[in-house]
Scaffold this motif. Structure first.
Motif, PDB file in Angstrom:
ATOM      1  N   SER A  37     -14.680 -14.060   8.354  1.00  0.00           N
ATOM      2  CA  SER A  37     -13.309 -13.739   8.007  1.00  0.00           C
ATOM      3  C   SER A  37     -12.684 -12.917   9.046  1.00  0.00           C
ATOM      4  N   ASN A  81     -13.803 -10.251  10.863  1.00  0.00           N
ATOM      5  CA  ASN A  81     -14.324  -8.808  10.774  1.00  0.00           C
ATOM      6  C   ASN A  81     -15.253  -8.816  11.976  1.00  0.00           C
ATOM      7  N   ARG A  82     -14.952  -7.751  12.647  1.00  0.00           N
ATOM      8  CA  ARG A  82     -15.811  -7.169  13.785  1.00  0.00           C
ATOM      9  C   ARG A  82     -16.725  -6.129  13.443  1.00  0.00           C
ATOM     10  N   TYR A  83     -18.075  -6.273  13.789  1.00  0.00           N
ATOM     11  CA  TYR A  83     -19.202  -5.528  13.675  1.00  0.00           C
ATOM     12  C   TYR A  83     -19.744  -4.881  14.855  1.00  0.00           C
ATOM     13  N   ARG A 127     -19.314  -1.606   9.017  1.00  0.00           N
ATOM     14  CA  ARG A 127     -19.671  -2.598   9.905  1.00  0.00           C
ATOM     15  C   ARG A 127     -20.035  -2.216  11.139  1.00  0.00           C
TER      16      ARG A 127
END
Ligand code: PLP
Length: 415
Positions: A38, A40-42, A359
């Motif tokens: 999606s 999203n940055r981790y 995250r």
């Protein structure tokens, strides 16, 4: 159904159920971040279990893969290619060893070390026994797993390789009691990884070196997790000022491509002759070319210095955190191989899951230990972000105390 759900359902029917994966589908990486389906940055403080030392999408790795893949990917070990001698030259210089054997993984490098120890011991009239340490982890194949301490890894597959005895961690008296001319090798991780980021003491390392020297048995250092710069030196044993006879490396060696190596002295190497050992894939042109690019990048970017300073900053930040949270019972490690021990497995599990929600990727090992193995390119801003998140989580899950109270003495330091 999301794409993750679909894949999850398929895997649960089609794969051997060896892993309990976290419910996230990663599609890409950039620097120290992983990006899910999606977008999203981790923040990745685990780097593929210590493999992605240069992070994700590093141009030097991409370039080496592109260039070499156009020339030659595989030829087998029946012929010469350009990469092995050059890589062996670099690795022997860095380690103080004389010769290299290339494998595809950590456990295969370790198998090579075990076989070398048995073959060498025969030439010296020594016995066949290995002494390994409690909490050790050396891999999953039959020989490696036999030298791995955790019973649940060995017991379902018994009988594993015979001839292994475990020595109490850091217990010199126990080491001396179990040592004899029956022993072909003493097996040590200078800083245990899966075992919970536990450094052995200077005294223990020295005792192991002196004992093995007294009979001609080999001192074998497993550097598969700690080696190649993670602790701020090329090899973790270099913090101790000792030189083992054999060492193994793998995880970060080829920037995420599978490659391992067993490095040894000229004297030990003399026990191996053509035909005794080998591999189809190990040390192929592609993985060797990438490994050379990884080593060059670490050197040119002065990343060992960066690991040392960023690691010290991280260690210090974790100690500060400990002064506010007595649930942290110990801070351990060196360079960017760090951990905090928490008072319960439940809390450790909770904290790892909460970090994931925020995250940030970390990992729980040995029940109560939160482990950090970030890419070498980590900055202090990333450290601040991670420690602030940990502070929040520990504050929410227990009574914080003011600095100075209930502070157990800090982590081991070595060297
Ligand atoms: C990961 C690891 C191994 C095993 O390596 P694989 O590539 O998973 O076979 C062996 N020893 C140590 C210290 C490790 O961390």
């Amino acid at each position: 159904m999301t794409k993750l759900d679909t894949i999850r359902a398929a895997e649960s029917k089609l794969l051997l159920s060896t892993y309990e994966r976290n419910p996230v589908l990663f599609v890409r990486g950039e620097g120290v971040h992983l990006i899910d389906e999606s977008g999203n940055r981790y923040l990745d403080l685990l780097s593929g279990i210590g493999v992605n030392a240069l992070g994700y999408g590093h141009p030097a790795i991409e370039q080496a893969i592109a260039d070499q893949s156009r020339k030659l990917i595989h030829i087998s070990n029946l012929y010469f290619h350009e990469g092995q001698a050059e890589l062996a030259m670099r690795l022997t210089e860095m380690s103080g060893m004389d010769r290299a054997f290339f494998s595809n993984s950590g456990t295969e490098a370790w198998e090579a070390a075990l076989k070398l120890a048995r073959a060498y011991a025969r030439t010296k009239g020594l016995g066949t026994k290995f002494l390994a340490l409690e909490h050790s982890f050396h891999g999953r194949t039959m020989g490696s797993v036999a030298t791995t301490h955790k019973e649940k890894y060995r017991e379902p597959f018994a009988p594993v390789m015979p001839g292994v005895e475990f020595v109490r961690f850091d217990d010199i008296a126990d080491l001396k009691a179990k040592f004899s001319t029956e022993v072909c090798a003493v097996l040590i991780e200078a800083i245990q990884g899966e075992g919970g980021i536990r450094p052995v003491s200077q005294e223990f390392m020295q005792a192991a070196r002196e004992l093995t020297r007294s009979t001609g048995a080999l001192l074998v250092a497993d550097e598969i997790q700690a080696g190649l710069g993670r602790t701020g030196k090329w090899f973790a044993y270099q913090h101790y000022g000792i030189q083992p006879d054999v060492t193994t490396i793998a995880k970060p060696l080829a920037g995420g491509l599978p490659l391992g190596a067993m490095l040894c002295t000229e004297e030990a190497a003399a026990a191996i002759h053509p035909g005794m050992h080998g591999t189809t894939f190990g040390g192929g042109p592609l993985s060797c070319a990438v490994a050379l690019a990884v080593i060059d990048t670490i050197e040119r970017g002065q990343l060992l210095e960066h690991v040392t300073t960023t690691g010290a900053y991280f260690h210090n930040a974790l100690e500060q955190l400990q002064t506010n949270h007595p649930a942290i019972t110990e801070v351990r490690g060196k360079g960017l191989m760090l951990a905090i021990e928490l008072e319960s497995a439940e809390l450790a599990k909770h904290a790892a899951a909460e970090m994931m929600k925020r995250r940030i990727l970390i990992n729980r090992t040995s029940e109560t230990v939160l482990r950090f193995l970030p890419p070498f390119i980590l900055t202090t801003a990333h450290v601040d972000e991670a420690v602030a998140a940990l502070n929040e989580i520990l504050t929410e899950s227990g009574p914080a105390q003011t600095a100075g109270h209930s502070h157990t003495p800090g982590g081991h330091t070595i060297g």
